[in-house]
Every structure is written in structure tokens, then in C-alpha cells.
Design a protein around this motif. Structure first.
Motif, PDB file in Angstrom:
ATOM      1  N   UNK A  36      -6.616   3.844   5.457  1.00 12.64           N
ATOM      2  CA  UNK A  36      -6.122   3.305   4.190  1.00 12.64           C
ATOM      3  C   UNK A  36      -4.914   2.409   4.482  1.00 12.64           C
ATOM      4  N   UNK A  37      -4.962   1.199   3.975  1.00 12.31           N
ATOM      5  CA  UNK A  37      -3.840   0.281   4.198  1.00 12.31           C
ATOM      6  C   UNK A  37      -2.986   0.215   2.947  1.00 12.31           C
ATOM      7  N   UNK A  38      -1.812   0.813   3.030  1.00 12.56           N
ATOM      8  CA  UNK A  38      -0.985   0.939   1.835  1.00 12.56           C
ATOM      9  C   UNK A  38      -0.579  -0.415   1.269  1.00 12.56           C
ATOM     10  N   UNK A  39      -0.496  -1.413   2.120  1.00 10.18           N
ATOM     11  CA  UNK A  39      -0.069  -2.726   1.633  1.00 10.18           C
ATOM     12  C   UNK A  39      -1.059  -3.322   0.639  1.00 10.18           C
ATOM     13  N   UNK A  40      -2.319  -2.871   0.722  1.00 11.34           N
ATOM     14  CA  UNK A  40      -3.331  -3.380  -0.210  1.00 11.34           C
ATOM     15  C   UNK A  40      -3.250  -2.693  -1.570  1.00 11.34           C
ATOM     16  N   UNK A  41      -2.421  -1.661  -1.661  1.00 11.55           N
ATOM     17  CA  UNK A  41      -2.421  -0.849  -2.887  1.00 11.55           C
ATOM     18  C   UNK A  41      -1.133  -1.034  -3.682  1.00 11.55           C
ATOM     19  N   UNK A  42      -1.206  -0.646  -4.938  1.00 12.26           N
ATOM     20  CA  UNK A  42      -0.054  -0.727  -5.822  1.00 12.26           C
ATOM     21  C   UNK A  42       0.757   0.553  -5.675  1.00 12.26           C
ATOM     22  N   UNK A  43       2.063   0.436  -5.573  1.00 11.75           N
ATOM     23  CA  UNK A  43       2.879   1.636  -5.587  1.00 11.75           C
ATOM     24  C   UNK A  43       3.147   1.996  -7.041  1.00 11.75           C
ATOM     25  N   UNK A  44       2.559   3.091  -7.492  1.00 12.12           N
ATOM     26  CA  UNK A  44       2.638   3.463  -8.907  1.00 12.12           C
ATOM     27  C   UNK A  44       3.965   4.144  -9.214  1.00 12.12           C
ATOM     28  N   UNK A  45       4.379   5.038  -8.334  1.00 16.31           N
ATOM     29  CA  UNK A  45       5.674   5.667  -8.570  1.00 16.31           C
ATOM     30  C   UNK A  45       6.249   6.217  -7.273  1.00 16.31           C
ATOM     31  N   UNK A  46       7.488   6.568  -7.346  1.00 23.17           N
ATOM     32  CA  UNK A  46       8.235   6.952  -6.179  1.00 23.17           C
ATOM     33  C   UNK A  46       9.191   8.062  -6.585  1.00 23.17           C
ATOM     34  N   UNK A  47       9.105   9.184  -5.940  1.00 23.13           N
ATOM     35  CA  UNK A  47       9.964  10.319  -6.317  1.00 23.13           C
ATOM     36  C   UNK A  47      10.820  10.710  -5.131  1.00 23.13           C
ATOM     37  N   UNK A  48      12.045  11.079  -5.434  1.00 19.56           N
ATOM     38  CA  UNK A  48      12.880  11.544  -4.332  1.00 19.56           C
ATOM     39  C   UNK A  48      13.716  12.733  -4.782  1.00 19.56           C
ATOM     40  N   UNK A  49      13.703  13.790  -4.002  1.00 16.92           N
ATOM     41  CA  UNK A  49      14.584  14.922  -4.277  1.00 16.92           C
ATOM     42  C   UNK A  49      15.102  15.426  -2.942  1.00 16.92           C
ATOM     43  N   UNK A  50      15.777  16.579  -2.949  1.00 18.07           N
ATOM     44  CA  UNK A  50      16.446  17.046  -1.738  1.00 18.07           C
ATOM     45  C   UNK A  50      15.492  17.175  -0.537  1.00 18.07           C
ATOM     46  N   UNK A  51      14.336  17.834  -0.767  1.00 14.14           N
ATOM     47  CA  UNK A  51      13.450  18.101   0.361  1.00 14.14           C
ATOM     48  C   UNK A  51      12.197  17.246   0.389  1.00 14.14           C
ATOM     49  N   UNK A  52      12.080  16.364  -0.562  1.00 14.10           N
ATOM     50  CA  UNK A  52      10.820  15.649  -0.661  1.00 14.10           C
ATOM     51  C   UNK A  52      11.006  14.213  -1.102  1.00 14.10           C
ATOM     52  N   UNK A  53      10.355  13.339  -0.365  1.00 14.10           N
ATOM     53  CA  UNK A  53      10.280  11.949  -0.797  1.00 14.10           C
ATOM     54  C   UNK A  53       8.795  11.657  -0.910  1.00 14.10           C
ATOM     55  N   UNK A  54       8.344  11.290  -2.074  1.00 16.38           N
ATOM     56  CA  UNK A  54       6.907  11.111  -2.268  1.00 16.38           C
ATOM     57  C   UNK A  54       6.621   9.764  -2.902  1.00 16.38           C
ATOM     58  N   UNK A  55       5.608   9.102  -2.366  1.00 11.44           N
ATOM     59  CA  UNK A  55       5.192   7.837  -2.955  1.00 11.44           C
ATOM     60  C   UNK A  55       3.748   7.956  -3.401  1.00 11.44           C
ATOM     61  N   UNK A  56       3.450   7.349  -4.497  1.00 12.41           N
ATOM     62  CA  UNK A  56       2.130   7.463  -5.101  1.00 12.41           C
ATOM     63  C   UNK A  56       1.520   6.070  -5.166  1.00 12.41           C
ATOM     64  N   UNK A  57       0.397   5.881  -4.469  1.00 13.63           N
ATOM     65  CA  UNK A  57      -0.264   4.571  -4.429  1.00 13.63           C
ATOM     66  C   UNK A  57      -1.623   4.655  -5.089  1.00 13.63           C
ATOM     67  N   UNK A  58      -2.070   3.535  -5.636  1.00 15.04           N
ATOM     68  CA  UNK A  58      -3.418   3.487  -6.187  1.00 15.04           C
ATOM     69  C   UNK A  58      -3.928   2.055  -6.088  1.00 15.04           C
ATOM     70  N   UNK A  59      -5.235   1.865  -6.319  1.00 16.47           N
ATOM     71  CA  UNK A  59      -5.749   0.507  -6.205  1.00 16.47           C
ATOM     72  C   UNK A  59      -5.644  -0.247  -7.533  1.00 16.47           C
ATOM     73  N   UNK A  60      -4.949   0.354  -8.490  1.00 19.46           N
ATOM     74  CA  UNK A  60      -4.679  -0.320  -9.759  1.00 19.46           C
ATOM     75  C   UNK A  60      -3.472   0.391 -10.355  1.00 19.46           C
ATOM     76  N   UNK A  61      -2.708  -0.285 -11.200  1.00 21.50           N
ATOM     77  CA  UNK A  61      -1.586   0.460 -11.769  1.00 21.50           C
ATOM     78  C   UNK A  61      -1.972   1.201 -13.045  1.00 21.50           C
ATOM     79  N   UNK A  62      -3.279   1.155 -13.383  1.00 22.97           N
ATOM     80  CA  UNK A  62      -3.743   1.925 -14.536  1.00 22.97           C
ATOM     81  C   UNK A  62      -4.491   3.165 -14.054  1.00 22.97           C
ATOM     82  N   UNK A  63      -3.763   4.128 -13.551  1.00 24.16           N
ATOM     83  CA  UNK A  63      -4.439   5.346 -13.082  1.00 24.16           C
ATOM     84  C   UNK A  63      -4.299   6.461 -14.107  1.00 24.16           C
ATOM     85  N   UNK A  64      -5.282   7.351 -14.100  1.00 22.83           N
ATOM     86  CA  UNK A  64      -5.229   8.492 -15.011  1.00 22.83           C
ATOM     87  C   UNK A  64      -4.082   9.405 -14.590  1.00 22.83           C
ATOM     88  N   UNK A  65      -3.532  10.172 -15.540  1.00 24.75           N
ATOM     89  CA  UNK A  65      -2.490  11.134 -15.173  1.00 24.75           C
ATOM     90  C   UNK A  65      -3.006  12.040 -14.047  1.00 24.75           C
TER      91      UNK A  65
END
Ligand code: ADP
Ligand code: MG
Length: 278
Positions: A240-269
Motif C-alpha cells: 500500500x502506498x500511502x502517498x496515493x491515499x488521502x489522510x483522513x485524520x490524525x490522532x496523537x496522545x501520550x502512547x499513541x500516534x495514529x494516522x488514518x488513510x483512505x482512498x477517498x475522504x468520504x469514508x464511513x464511520x
């Protein structure tokens, strides 16, 4: 190996309401893997599964169960084999309500003649840990949720170390979270044991099955290795090539940094649970 040949069965034979519930069914089962019997309600799945697992009889046909050739008239032998070599999981769990979780599982070992208290304790506790129910071992089954009861039922099926597990719509009464959890356990059992699973849910079959046998009106209409499963495994690799995908959201907390990618910015919850053990 288990194989059935030319199974034939009618209910109410010769009567007006006669049903040809198994119509010349032949199947070979491997020694491990998840074989799904898929079909609509009333197609004969439960009847076929029960015949394979020795809970029901046919009027014609041959059943080979590993080294045994089982015919309908040798029922005493079949009963013994079944007790020792087949583990059952049902939609309604069928635990004994007056017994503790531990005793529900221990009962099976006593039934196959194991009396040594230490051996029983070791085996039951080991299997309860495997299904995540050890800490509930003293509870009665009536104090458990459906998903927990099904875990105990799986432990009960596994504890005698049978050659095959048969499971009839085991997630039929469960919500989607418990369905996933139970199916993940079932799937992991099938890594080194044959599991024959009945369901009417196509998604479940194609998500988990190694092989899908489709049944309609008592006949096998399709029997294929599940190729979508391989596609699924393939999509999990690193192609999977992340550069081809949309970054939908980005979360950061003390122990976790998470990025959420999809092939469209209209993803279901989407809900993700991340669990780290050790
Ligand atoms: P499935 O599990 O695919 O829903 P079943 O094997 O339970 O199908 O049943 C297949 C057909 O046989 C259904 O039409 C059902 O009503 C009928 N049937 C099942 N068990 C019996 C029985 N004991 N007596 C009469 N008919 C039965
Ligand atoms: Mg059924």
C-alpha cells in the motif's frame, strides 16, 4: 480424513409432507482448515452437519470417519467415536445452567473416562485460558453473556482434543463484536484441526472460510476454495502506498500516534480497537 458418499435422506418419507433433505451428497474433508457449509435457511445444512457429526442418520450412503467406515447400523461404535473425536458448537450454546464454567468443561473429560483430578484441572484450565474464560471459571453459565457462553462452549468442544469441530451457526445469536471474536477463535482452531462450520451468511463464509460448500435444497451446488481469502491476506501486505491515499485524520496522545488513510475522504464511520498484549 472424513468423507461422505452419496448421502440420501428424506424426512416424512412417503407422506405428503415428504422432504428430500439430502440428495446424493458426496464430500471429502481435509484434516485441517475451515470448511463452510453455506446455504439459505431450510437447505439442509444442519441435517448434513449432524450426519457428519454422528447426531443424525441417513437412509442411504457411506460415511468414512478417519479409519472407521461408519454405516447406520453400527450406532454403538459411532457413538463412542463421536464422543471422543467430534466437538460440537451450537447456536444456543447448550451449557448446563447449574454447573460452573469449569464443571461444564470438566464434564466432557469425565465422559470420556478421565478421572484423574489433576489432569482434569490442568486440561480444563489450559483450555479456559485459551478462550479467555479462565477468570470466569467459578461462575455459573447463567451469569455469562452470550459471547462468554459461546467461549465456554468452544472450550467444551476443544478440551477432549477431538479430530473435528462441527459448528452450527455459532454466531447466530451474537452481536457483531462477539461474532468477530468468536470467529477469530474458530479460525485459529482451524489452523491445525478440521472445523466444519454451517452458516447462511455469505460475508462470514467468504471472510473466514478456506473452502465454501454451497447447499441448496439438499444438493451441493458449488464447492470451491475461497480465493477472496487470499485477496484479503494479500491486501494486508506492504504493497500500500500511502502517498496515493488521502489522510483522513490524525490522532496523537501520550502512547499513541495514529494516522488514518483512505482512498477517498468520504469514508464511513470506522471503529478501530488496538490491543497490545505483552
Ligand atoms: P438448514 O439448517 O439449512 O436451515 P435443516 O437441515 O435444518 O436446514 O432442514 C432442512 C429441511 O428439513 C427444512 O425444510 C426443515 O424444515 C426440514 N426438517 C429438518 N428436521 C426435520 C425433522 N426432524 N422432521 C421433519 N422435517 C425436518
Ligand atoms: Mg440450520
Amino acid at each position: 480424513m472424513i468423507s461422505v458418499k452419496h448421502l440420501d435422506k428424506h424426512f416424512n418419507r412417503g407422506k405428503k409432507n415428504s422432504i428430500h433433505v439430502l440428495n446424493d451428497v458426496s464430500l471429502d474433508f481435509p484434516n485441517k482448515g475451515l470448511v463452510v457449509l453455506l446455504g439459505p435457511s431450510g437447505s439442509g445444512k444442519t441435517t448434513l452437519l449432524n450426519v457428519i457429526g454422528g447426531l443424525d442418520k441417513v437412509q442411504k450412503g457411506q460415511i468414512d470417519f478417519f479409519d472407521h467406515n461408519i454405516s447406520h447400523y453400527k450406532s454403538a461404535i459411532w457413538d463412542k467415536i463421536r464422543t471422543e473425536e467430534v466437538g460440537y458448537i451450537f447456536q444456543n450454546y447448550y451449557l448446563m445452567p447449574n454447573l460452573s464454567v469449569f464443571d461444564n468443561v470438566a464434564f466432557v473429560l469425565k465422559m470420556i473416562g478421565i478421572q484423574d483430578k489433576n489432569e482434569i484441572e490442568t486440561r480444563v484450565n489450559y483450555i479456559l485460558k485459551q478462550v479467555g474464560m479462565y477468570r470466569f471459571r467459578k461462575k455459573r453459565s447463567t451469569q455469562l453473556s452470550g459471547g462468554q457462553q459461546q467461549r465456554v462452549a468452544i472450550a467444551r468442544a476443544l478440551v477432549k482434543n477431538p479430530k473435528v469441530i462441527i459448528a452450527d451457526e455459532p454466531t447466530g445469536n451474537l452481536d457483531s463484536k462477539n461474532t468477530l471474536e468468536i470467529m477469530n477463535i474458530v479460525k485459529s482452531i482451524s489452523a491445525n484441526k478440521l472445523v466444519v462450520l454451517v452458516t447462511h451468511e455469505k460475508e462470514l463464509a467468504s471472510f473466514y472460510g478456506d473452502r465454501i460448500v454451497e447447499i441448496k435444497d439438499g444438493k451441493i451446488i458449488n464447492d470451491d476454495q475461497n480465493t477472496t481469502l487470499q485477496d484479503h491476506a494479500f491486501s494486508n501486505d506492504n504493497t500500500i502506498y500511502l502517498k496515493d491515499l488521502v489522510e483522513v485524520s490524525n490522532l496523537e496522545s501520550k502512547n499513541l500516534k495514529a494516522s488514518f488513510y483512505a482512498d477517498s475522504d468520504e469514508v464511513l464511520p470506522t471503529q478501530v480497537r488496538l490491543i497490545i498484549k505483552k
